[in-house]
Design a protein around this motif. Structure first.
Motif, PDB file in Angstrom:
ATOM      1  N   ILE A 123      18.871  25.296  31.922  1.00 26.64           N
ATOM      2  CA  ILE A 123      17.958  24.437  32.672  1.00 26.64           C
ATOM      3  C   ILE A 123      16.960  23.761  31.739  1.00 26.64           C
ATOM      4  N   PHE A 124      16.403  24.513  30.814  1.00 26.85           N
ATOM      5  CA  PHE A 124      15.426  23.925  29.891  1.00 26.85           C
ATOM      6  C   PHE A 124      16.078  22.912  28.956  1.00 26.85           C
ATOM      7  N   ALA A 125      17.341  23.162  28.593  1.00 29.68           N
ATOM      8  CA  ALA A 125      18.055  22.179  27.770  1.00 29.68           C
ATOM      9  C   ALA A 125      18.221  20.869  28.529  1.00 29.68           C
ATOM     10  N   VAL A 126      18.535  20.955  29.828  1.00 29.09           N
ATOM     11  CA  VAL A 126      18.676  19.758  30.654  1.00 29.09           C
ATOM     12  C   VAL A 126      17.337  19.025  30.758  1.00 29.09           C
ATOM     13  N   VAL A 127      16.262  19.786  30.969  1.00 32.13           N
ATOM     14  CA  VAL A 127      14.937  19.180  31.084  1.00 32.13           C
ATOM     15  C   VAL A 127      14.562  18.459  29.781  1.00 32.13           C
ATOM     16  N   GLU A 128      14.802  19.111  28.636  1.00 30.48           N
ATOM     17  CA  GLU A 128      14.473  18.493  27.347  1.00 30.48           C
ATOM     18  C   GLU A 128      15.295  17.238  27.114  1.00 30.48           C
ATOM     19  N   GLN A 129      16.559  17.273  27.516  1.00 30.82           N
ATOM     20  CA  GLN A 129      17.397  16.087  27.335  1.00 30.82           C
ATOM     21  C   GLN A 129      16.959  14.958  28.263  1.00 30.82           C
ATOM     22  N   ALA A 130      16.502  15.301  29.443  1.00 26.55           N
ATOM     23  CA  ALA A 130      15.986  14.276  30.349  1.00 26.55           C
ATOM     24  C   ALA A 130      14.759  13.600  29.743  1.00 26.55           C
ATOM     25  N   LYS A 131      13.876  14.406  29.168  1.00 23.98           N
ATOM     26  CA  LYS A 131      12.701  13.835  28.501  1.00 23.98           C
ATOM     27  C   LYS A 131      13.109  12.914  27.361  1.00 23.98           C
ATOM     28  N   ALA A 132      14.078  13.375  26.558  1.00 26.41           N
ATOM     29  CA  ALA A 132      14.531  12.573  25.423  1.00 26.41           C
ATOM     30  C   ALA A 132      15.159  11.266  25.888  1.00 26.41           C
ATOM     31  N   SER A 133      15.930  11.314  26.977  1.00 24.43           N
ATOM     32  CA  SER A 133      16.577  10.105  27.495  1.00 24.43           C
ATOM     33  C   SER A 133      15.544   9.089  27.965  1.00 24.43           C
ATOM     34  N   VAL A 134      14.521   9.572  28.665  1.00 26.86           N
ATOM     35  CA  VAL A 134      13.480   8.676  29.159  1.00 26.86           C
ATOM     36  C   VAL A 134      12.711   8.046  27.998  1.00 26.86           C
ATOM     37  N   LYS A 135      12.371   8.861  27.000  1.00 28.48           N
ATOM     38  CA  LYS A 135      11.657   8.326  25.835  1.00 28.48           C
ATOM     39  C   LYS A 135      12.523   7.330  25.081  1.00 28.48           C
ATOM     40  N   GLY A 136      13.827   7.630  24.969  1.00 30.80           N
ATOM     41  CA  GLY A 136      14.734   6.711  24.295  1.00 30.80           C
ATOM     42  C   GLY A 136      14.832   5.395  25.019  1.00 30.80           C
ATOM     43  N   ALA A 137      14.893   5.434  26.356  1.00 29.72           N
ATOM     44  CA  ALA A 137      14.956   4.201  27.140  1.00 29.72           C
ATOM     45  C   ALA A 137      13.684   3.384  26.963  1.00 29.72           C
ATOM     46  N   ALA A 138      12.523   4.077  26.944  1.00 32.03           N
ATOM     47  CA  ALA A 138      11.253   3.373  26.749  1.00 32.03           C
ATOM     48  C   ALA A 138      11.164   2.740  25.369  1.00 32.03           C
ATOM     49  N   ALA A 139      11.858   3.355  24.376  1.00 35.68           N
ATOM     50  CA  ALA A 139      11.839   2.815  23.013  1.00 35.68           C
ATOM     51  C   ALA A 139      12.863   1.702  22.803  1.00 35.68           C
ATOM     52  N   GLY A 140      13.651   1.410  23.828  1.00 37.75           N
ATOM     53  CA  GLY A 140      14.591   0.286  23.724  1.00 37.75           C
ATOM     54  C   GLY A 140      16.039   0.669  23.502  1.00 37.75           C
ATOM     55  N   TYR A 141      16.357   1.973  23.480  1.00 40.24           N
ATOM     56  CA  TYR A 141      17.752   2.383  23.296  1.00 40.24           C
ATOM     57  C   TYR A 141      18.544   2.136  24.581  1.00 40.24           C
ATOM     58  N   ARG A 142      19.818   1.748  24.419  1.00 35.78           N
ATOM     59  CA  ARG A 142      20.695   1.482  25.562  1.00 35.78           C
ATOM     60  C   ARG A 142      21.808   2.517  25.686  1.00 35.78           C
ATOM     61  N   GLY A 143      21.854   3.463  24.781  1.00 37.35           N
ATOM     62  CA  GLY A 143      22.858   4.511  24.833  1.00 37.35           C
ATOM     63  C   GLY A 143      22.349   5.742  24.118  1.00 37.35           C
ATOM     64  N   GLN A 144      23.094   6.843  24.230  1.00 32.95           N
ATOM     65  CA  GLN A 144      22.651   8.095  23.631  1.00 32.95           C
ATOM     66  C   GLN A 144      23.852   8.959  23.287  1.00 32.95           C
ATOM     67  N   LEU A 145      23.790   9.594  22.119  1.00 35.23           N
ATOM     68  CA  LEU A 145      24.771  10.597  21.738  1.00 35.23           C
ATOM     69  C   LEU A 145      24.032  11.905  21.494  1.00 35.23           C
ATOM     70  N   ARG A 146      24.459  12.958  22.182  1.00 34.46           N
ATOM     71  CA  ARG A 146      23.810  14.254  22.064  1.00 34.46           C
ATOM     72  C   ARG A 146      24.651  15.120  21.119  1.00 34.46           C
ATOM     73  N   VAL A 147      24.103  15.387  19.941  1.00 32.59           N
ATOM     74  CA  VAL A 147      24.857  16.049  18.871  1.00 32.59           C
ATOM     75  C   VAL A 147      24.280  17.435  18.625  1.00 32.59           C
ATOM     76  N   ALA A 148      25.135  18.454  18.711  1.00 32.42           N
ATOM     77  CA  ALA A 148      24.726  19.837  18.452  1.00 32.42           C
ATOM     78  C   ALA A 148      25.177  20.253  17.057  1.00 32.42           C
ATOM     79  N   LEU A 149      24.256  20.773  16.255  1.00 33.33           N
ATOM     80  CA  LEU A 149      24.552  21.209  14.893  1.00 33.33           C
ATOM     81  C   LEU A 149      24.479  22.727  14.828  1.00 33.33           C
ATOM     82  N   SER A 150      25.537  23.354  14.269  1.00 32.31           N
ATOM     83  CA  SER A 150      25.568  24.815  14.127  1.00 32.31           C
ATOM     84  C   SER A 150      26.069  25.191  12.743  1.00 32.31           C
ATOM     85  N   ASP A 151      25.673  26.376  12.284  1.00 30.52           N
ATOM     86  CA  ASP A 151      26.175  26.960  11.031  1.00 30.52           C
ATOM     87  C   ASP A 151      25.714  26.231   9.779  1.00 30.52           C
TER      88      ASP A 151
END
Length: 314
Positions: free
Chosen positions: A71-99
């Motif tokens: 749930i918190f991951a979804v909330v954080e991604q929602a915040k990031a999407s809104v901020k990205g839209a306000a900054a002028g981005y028209r798309g988003q790639l969510r990249v997870a880095l491990s190891d």
């Protein structure tokens, strides 16, 4: 059920100690206990088993912890999407880095993304391998980079980057007499190894290499990060292992790297995504990941830096 109650629950579940959890949350222990009791009442389940000696999660609590983190991951991604839209981005790639990912490759990849797809926001998250798998399956991430070849339902793993495995030694060490270090010699010295649960993919690839000397190994320390391994090796705690690319980019003059004798093991980084039709922007991202491998292989800088400055000392 409010987000603030869930956040309190997650902290208590991580600490398994109400006093420490209260300190992290900057509240008193009594109100924290009331919040947890209220949450248990609303859900109709017991989340923690508490005795005078310890606190531990019930099975219901374990399930809630996993769901709360999602749930918190979804909330954080929602915040990031809104901020990205306000900054002028028209798309988003969510990249997870491990190891752990070589910084030089990652920097080159991100620079290319910014240049060729300036309207697409790249949202990076560093997560454990198990969280990456779950996040990809639940559509919390679009793509992942890890040293684990995830064989999970609905996921595809594509090998994209390959780096030689090297032994990491203090700058003044008797094994520097070898240009290539025999595995039997490794068994005679203390080792600083990664935590298997934290560096899951790296450990999976290193284990077969160390299997012949497993019963003779002297593991002095287990560490969660490459930085800590480098510090302990430089201080003389033992020998370590890493990919050549990651050691070279740190450029620590107090450590030296050597290949293993009769061993050409390459540590592989995998690109992991869902087994579904991908978007055009994800397809372009995958192609850039492949080009990042080619650019590093073709670069003479990597080979020139494989030996540290310490080896040039008389």
């Amino acid at each position: 059920m409010e987000l603030r109650h869930l956040r309190c629950f997650v902290v208590v579940a991580e600490e398994l100690h109400f006093a420490r959890a209260a300190a992290r949350l900057h509240i008193e222990q009594s109100p924290l206990s009331r919040i947890i009791k209220d949450l248990e009442y609303r859900l109709g389940v017991q989340l923690f088993e508490r005795t005078t000696r310890r606190t531990r999660l019930t099975w219901a609590g374990t399930v809630l912890l996993e769901e709360a983190r999602r749930i918190f991951a979804v909330v954080e991604q929602a915040k990031a999407s809104v901020k990205g839209a306000a900054a002028g981005y028209r798309g988003q790639l969510r990249v997870a880095l491990s190891d752990g990912v070589p910084q030089a490759r990652l920097a080159a990849l991100l620079a290319q993304c910014r240049e060729e797809d300036p309207d697409v926001e790249i949202c990076l998250r560093e997560v454990p391998s198990s969280v990456q798998i779950k996040g990809l399956q639940d559509d919390l991430f679009d793509v992942g980079l890890a040293q684990t070849a995830h064989r999970a339902k609905g996921l595809l793993a594509l090998p994209v980057w390959h780096d030689p495995l090297v032994v990491v030694l203090p700058a003044r060490h008797q094994l520097l007499a070898y240009r290539e270090i025999p595995l039997d010699e490794i068994a005679r010295h203390p080792l600083v190894l990664c935590e298997p649960q934290v560096c899951e993919g790296f450990w999976q690839q290193l284990q077969p290499v160390l299997k012949p000397i497993e019963s003779k190994m002297n593991v002095a320390e287990r560490v969660p990060t490459l930085d800590l391994m480098m510090a302990l090796v430089a201080a003389g705690y033992g020998l370590g292992f890493s990919s050549r690319a990651r050691i070279v980019e740190l450029n620590n003059p107090d450590v030296v790297i050597r290949p293993l004798a009769d061993n050409l093991t390459m540590l592989t980084t995998f690109l992991v995504r869902r087994d579904v039709e991908s978007s055009e922007q994800l397809d372009r991202f995958v192609k850039r990941v492949m080009h990042a491998e080619l650019d590093v292989v073709a670069s003479p800088v990597t080979d020139a830096m494989t030996l540290s400055a310490a080896e040039a000392r008389p």
